[in-house]
Write a protein that holds these residues in place. Structure first.
Motif, PDB file in Angstrom:
ATOM      1  N   TYR A 167       0.820  -1.283  -0.039  1.00 13.30           N
ATOM      2  CA  TYR A 167       0.092  -0.075  -0.087  1.00 13.30           C
ATOM      3  C   TYR A 167       1.021   1.153  -0.043  1.00 13.30           C
ATOM      4  N   LEU A 168       0.589   2.288  -0.627  1.00 14.99           N
ATOM      5  CA  LEU A 168       1.134   3.640  -0.775  1.00 14.99           C
ATOM      6  C   LEU A 168       0.030   4.575   0.062  1.00 14.99           C
ATOM      7  N   ALA A 169       0.644   5.031   1.330  1.00 18.64           N
ATOM      8  CA  ALA A 169      -0.130   6.085   2.042  1.00 18.64           C
ATOM      9  C   ALA A 169       0.310   7.552   1.551  1.00 18.64           C
ATOM     10  N   LEU A 170      -0.306   8.052   0.384  1.00 22.30           N
ATOM     11  CA  LEU A 170       0.043   9.202  -0.195  1.00 22.30           C
ATOM     12  C   LEU A 170      -0.533  10.563   0.348  1.00 22.30           C
ATOM     13  N   ALA A 171       0.470  11.431   0.785  1.00 20.33           N
ATOM     14  CA  ALA A 171       0.111  12.689   1.560  1.00 20.33           C
ATOM     15  C   ALA A 171      -0.201  13.837   0.487  1.00 20.33           C
ATOM     16  N   SER A 172      -1.528  14.430   0.656  1.00 22.25           N
ATOM     17  CA  SER A 172      -1.718  15.545  -0.192  1.00 22.25           C
ATOM     18  C   SER A 172      -1.856  16.703   0.613  1.00 22.25           C
ATOM     19  N   THR A 173      -1.755  17.781   0.041  1.00 25.93           N
ATOM     20  CA  THR A 173      -1.823  19.305   0.871  1.00 25.93           C
ATOM     21  C   THR A 173      -2.919  19.181   1.904  1.00 25.93           C
ATOM     22  N   SER A 174      -2.594  19.491   3.037  1.00 30.06           N
ATOM     23  CA  SER A 174      -3.851  19.600   4.146  1.00 30.06           C
ATOM     24  C   SER A 174      -4.773  21.084   3.698  1.00 30.06           C
ATOM     25  N   ASP A 175      -5.991  20.621   4.108  1.00 27.68           N
ATOM     26  CA  ASP A 175      -7.122  21.712   3.820  1.00 27.68           C
ATOM     27  C   ASP A 175      -6.938  22.881   4.782  1.00 27.68           C
ATOM     28  N   THR A 176      -6.480  22.405   6.038  1.00 30.36           N
ATOM     29  CA  THR A 176      -6.378  23.409   7.019  1.00 30.36           C
ATOM     30  C   THR A 176      -4.908  23.949   7.375  1.00 30.36           C
ATOM     31  N   GLN A 177      -3.968  23.024   7.034  1.00 33.87           N
ATOM     32  CA  GLN A 177      -2.427  23.720   7.297  1.00 33.87           C
ATOM     33  C   GLN A 177      -1.634  23.347   5.919  1.00 33.87           C
ATOM     34  N   SER A 178      -1.680  24.412   5.328  1.00 32.96           N
ATOM     35  CA  SER A 178      -0.972  24.301   4.044  1.00 32.96           C
ATOM     36  C   SER A 178       0.436  24.271   3.850  1.00 32.96           C
ATOM     37  N   ALA A 179       1.237  24.166   4.923  1.00 37.68           N
ATOM     38  CA  ALA A 179       2.487  24.074   5.082  1.00 37.68           C
ATOM     39  C   ALA A 179       2.800  22.467   5.440  1.00 37.68           C
ATOM     40  N   THR A 180       1.799  21.746   5.490  1.00 36.40           N
ATOM     41  CA  THR A 180       2.018  20.326   5.826  1.00 36.40           C
ATOM     42  C   THR A 180       1.031  19.665   5.003  1.00 36.40           C
ATOM     43  N   LYS A 181       0.979  18.279   4.982  1.00 37.06           N
ATOM     44  CA  LYS A 181       0.138  17.346   4.257  1.00 37.06           C
ATOM     45  C   LYS A 181      -0.546  16.523   5.075  1.00 37.06           C
ATOM     46  N   LYS A 182      -1.575  15.730   4.582  1.00 35.96           N
ATOM     47  CA  LYS A 182      -2.203  14.811   5.116  1.00 35.96           C
ATOM     48  C   LYS A 182      -2.669  13.766   4.366  1.00 35.96           C
ATOM     49  N   ILE A 183      -2.688  12.505   5.124  1.00 35.71           N
ATOM     50  CA  ILE A 183      -2.977  11.150   4.614  1.00 35.71           C
ATOM     51  C   ILE A 183      -4.369  10.630   4.616  1.00 35.71           C
ATOM     52  N   ASP A 184      -5.285  10.482   3.831  1.00 36.94           N
ATOM     53  CA  ASP A 184      -6.579  10.072   4.143  1.00 36.94           C
ATOM     54  C   ASP A 184      -6.838   8.662   3.206  1.00 36.94           C
ATOM     55  N   LYS A 185      -5.971   8.503   2.288  1.00 32.60           N
ATOM     56  CA  LYS A 185      -6.363   7.275   1.791  1.00 32.60           C
ATOM     57  C   LYS A 185      -5.305   6.355   1.460  1.00 32.60           C
ATOM     58  N   LEU A 186      -5.595   5.012   1.566  1.00 31.28           N
ATOM     59  CA  LEU A 186      -4.321   4.110   1.465  1.00 31.28           C
ATOM     60  C   LEU A 186      -4.633   3.487  -0.431  1.00 31.28           C
ATOM     61  N   TRP A 187      -3.631   3.498  -1.031  1.00 31.98           N
ATOM     62  CA  TRP A 187      -3.739   2.803  -2.414  1.00 31.98           C
ATOM     63  C   TRP A 187      -3.072   1.576  -2.280  1.00 31.98           C
ATOM     64  N   PRO A 188      -3.833   0.592  -2.811  1.00 30.98           N
ATOM     65  CA  PRO A 188      -3.243  -0.893  -3.110  1.00 30.98           C
ATOM     66  C   PRO A 188      -2.337  -0.622  -4.252  1.00 30.98           C
ATOM     67  N   VAL A 189      -1.071  -1.320  -4.062  1.00 34.19           N
ATOM     68  CA  VAL A 189       0.021  -1.366  -5.232  1.00 34.19           C
ATOM     69  C   VAL A 189      -0.370  -2.711  -5.893  1.00 34.19           C
ATOM     70  N   LYS A 190      -0.549  -2.423  -7.460  1.00 35.49           N
ATOM     71  CA  LYS A 190      -0.759  -3.551  -8.175  1.00 35.49           C
ATOM     72  C   LYS A 190       0.693  -4.060  -8.706  1.00 35.49           C
ATOM     73  N   ARG A 191       1.529  -3.196  -9.134  1.00 30.49           N
ATOM     74  CA  ARG A 191       2.835  -3.482  -9.474  1.00 30.49           C
ATOM     75  C   ARG A 191       3.772  -2.429  -9.407  1.00 30.49           C
ATOM     76  N   VAL A 192       4.877  -2.666  -9.592  1.00 30.57           N
ATOM     77  CA  VAL A 192       5.720  -1.549  -9.682  1.00 30.57           C
ATOM     78  C   VAL A 192       6.958  -1.952 -10.827  1.00 30.57           C
ATOM     79  N   VAL A 193       7.244  -0.539 -11.360  1.00 32.51           N
ATOM     80  CA  VAL A 193       8.421  -1.046 -12.591  1.00 32.51           C
ATOM     81  C   VAL A 193       9.250   0.196 -12.472  1.00 32.51           C
ATOM     82  N   VAL A 194      10.387  -0.075 -12.623  1.00 30.11           N
ATOM     83  CA  VAL A 194      11.675   1.071 -12.870  1.00 30.11           C
ATOM     84  C   VAL A 194      11.661   1.420 -14.370  1.00 30.11           C
ATOM     85  N   LEU A 195      11.554   2.468 -14.603  1.00 30.70           N
ATOM     86  CA  LEU A 195      11.621   3.426 -15.883  1.00 30.70           C
ATOM     87  C   LEU A 195      12.247   4.767 -15.784  1.00 30.70           C
ATOM     88  N   PRO A 196      13.111   5.028 -17.066  1.00 35.33           N
ATOM     89  CA  PRO A 196      13.590   6.355 -17.205  1.00 35.33           C
ATOM     90  C   PRO A 196      12.633   7.222 -17.072  1.00 35.33           C
TER      91      PRO A 196
END
Length: 318
Positions: free
Chosen positions: A217-246
């Motif tokens: 899972y990736l817990a991706l942090a996006s800009t907070s609605d209340t504190q613009s200087a920090t971010k928040k995590i409200d969703k967890l994204w299942p990882v189907k696969r990962v590849v390495v690319l230029p």
């Protein structure tokens, strides 16, 4: 099973005199393969439900052995030479240690290779630590992770994947908005995003390379609605696969903007996200590595502040 003489030649990149070097007999090494593969741990932790709704304990099998090593009377100057089986031990977990005490050379240490190997695997607990039960338990947990991250212990059966944490989660902040299409960030807010990319160099500053394949899972942090200087995590994204690319091979749809850079990136393909009941706030994002932690799904669900997120897999960190 392949004869170990062929494996020894594979791991040996020097011009040693094989005829006159104190190697252990090849058959002894082959027996180490058989011993390791034959050792199975039985436990009764699983509960089975029968057709008449009665329960019974079901035997659970696992392979707890990560290596097997022959001890033999071979003579080497262990303070100056390298164990001829060192590479085989590191890569496949099978090898040997020469043990030959000497009564004539006072400075000869015939067990140095084995001693250094055991200290590297088990660690050294001081007498003060030994008096503290919590410290000892922490040391044991750390030892389990140290053993697991070795390549020899992590070779799975063909067609199968092997992971230490089935819900391993990486927290990390989304990239900056400058130059990126607004629809890229909107997709993360709406839960429709399908891709996340991260410079491989940034990842390797924090974690060992094989960890990228174990993240569930990736817990991706996006800009907070209340504190613009920090971010928040409200969703967890299942990882189907990962590849390495230029970087130039990652499209603007996948990254929010096109780039012609040659630097290598991890590109994660994402599934439909899970929503946290309570968002994790106060996530730092500059530099991005400050937002990166390895944790688990259950641990992340139990906190509301990023500083409270419990880290796991300490041995996988650089």
């Amino acid at each position: 099973m392949a004869n170990f003489a062929a494996l020894r030649n594979r791991f040996d990149d020097s011009n040693e005199d094989i005829e006159n070097t104190d190697y252990v007999p090849d058959d002894a090494i082959n027996q180490m393969h058989r011993y390791r593969d034959a050792l199975i741990r039985l436990s009764g932790s699983d509960i089975a439900l029968s057709s008449n709704n009665s329960t019974s304990q079901k035997t659970k099998k696992s392979r707890p052995v990560f290596g097997a090593f022959a001890l033999y009377p071979g003579y080497f100057d262990q303070t100056q030479e390298q164990n001829p089986y060192a590479k085989a031990i590191e890569e496949v977990g099978i090898g040997a240690f020469a043990l030959l005490p000497s009564q004539t050379e006072s400075n000869y240490c015939g067990h140095q290779w084995l001693l250094e190997f055991l200290q590297a695997q088990i660690g050294i607990v001081s007498s003060a630590q030994a008096e503290q039960t919590d410290d000892v338990m922490y040391a044991v947990a750390g030892m389990a992770e140290r053993l697991y991250v070795q390549e020899a212990a992590r070779i799975p059966y063909y067609g199968m994947r092997q992971v230490l944490y089935p819900d391993l989660t990486m927290t990390v902040a989304l990239g900056g908005q400058r130059g990126r299409d607004k629809s890229y960030f909107a997709a993360f807010e709406q839960g429709t995003a399908r891709w996340y990319h991260l410079p491989q160099s940034t990842f390797l500053q924090k974690f060992k390379q094989h960890i990228a394949e174990e993240i569930r899972y990736l817990a991706l942090a996006s800009t907070s609605d209340t504190q613009s200087a920090t971010k928040k995590i409200d969703k967890l994204w299942p990882v189907k696969r990962v590849v390495v690319l230029p970087r130039y091979a990652i499209s603007d749809e996948q990254s929010g903007k096109k780039s012609s850079a040659n630097a290598l990136y991890y590109l994660f393909e994402l599934g439909r996200p899970l929503t946290l009941q309570s968002a994790v706030t106060n996530v730092p994002h500059q530099p991005i590595r400050n937002s990166m932690k390895l944790t688990t799904l259950t641990r992340l669900e139990s906190v509301t502040k990023f500083a409270e997120v419990e880290k796991v897999y300490e041995e996988a960190m650089v």
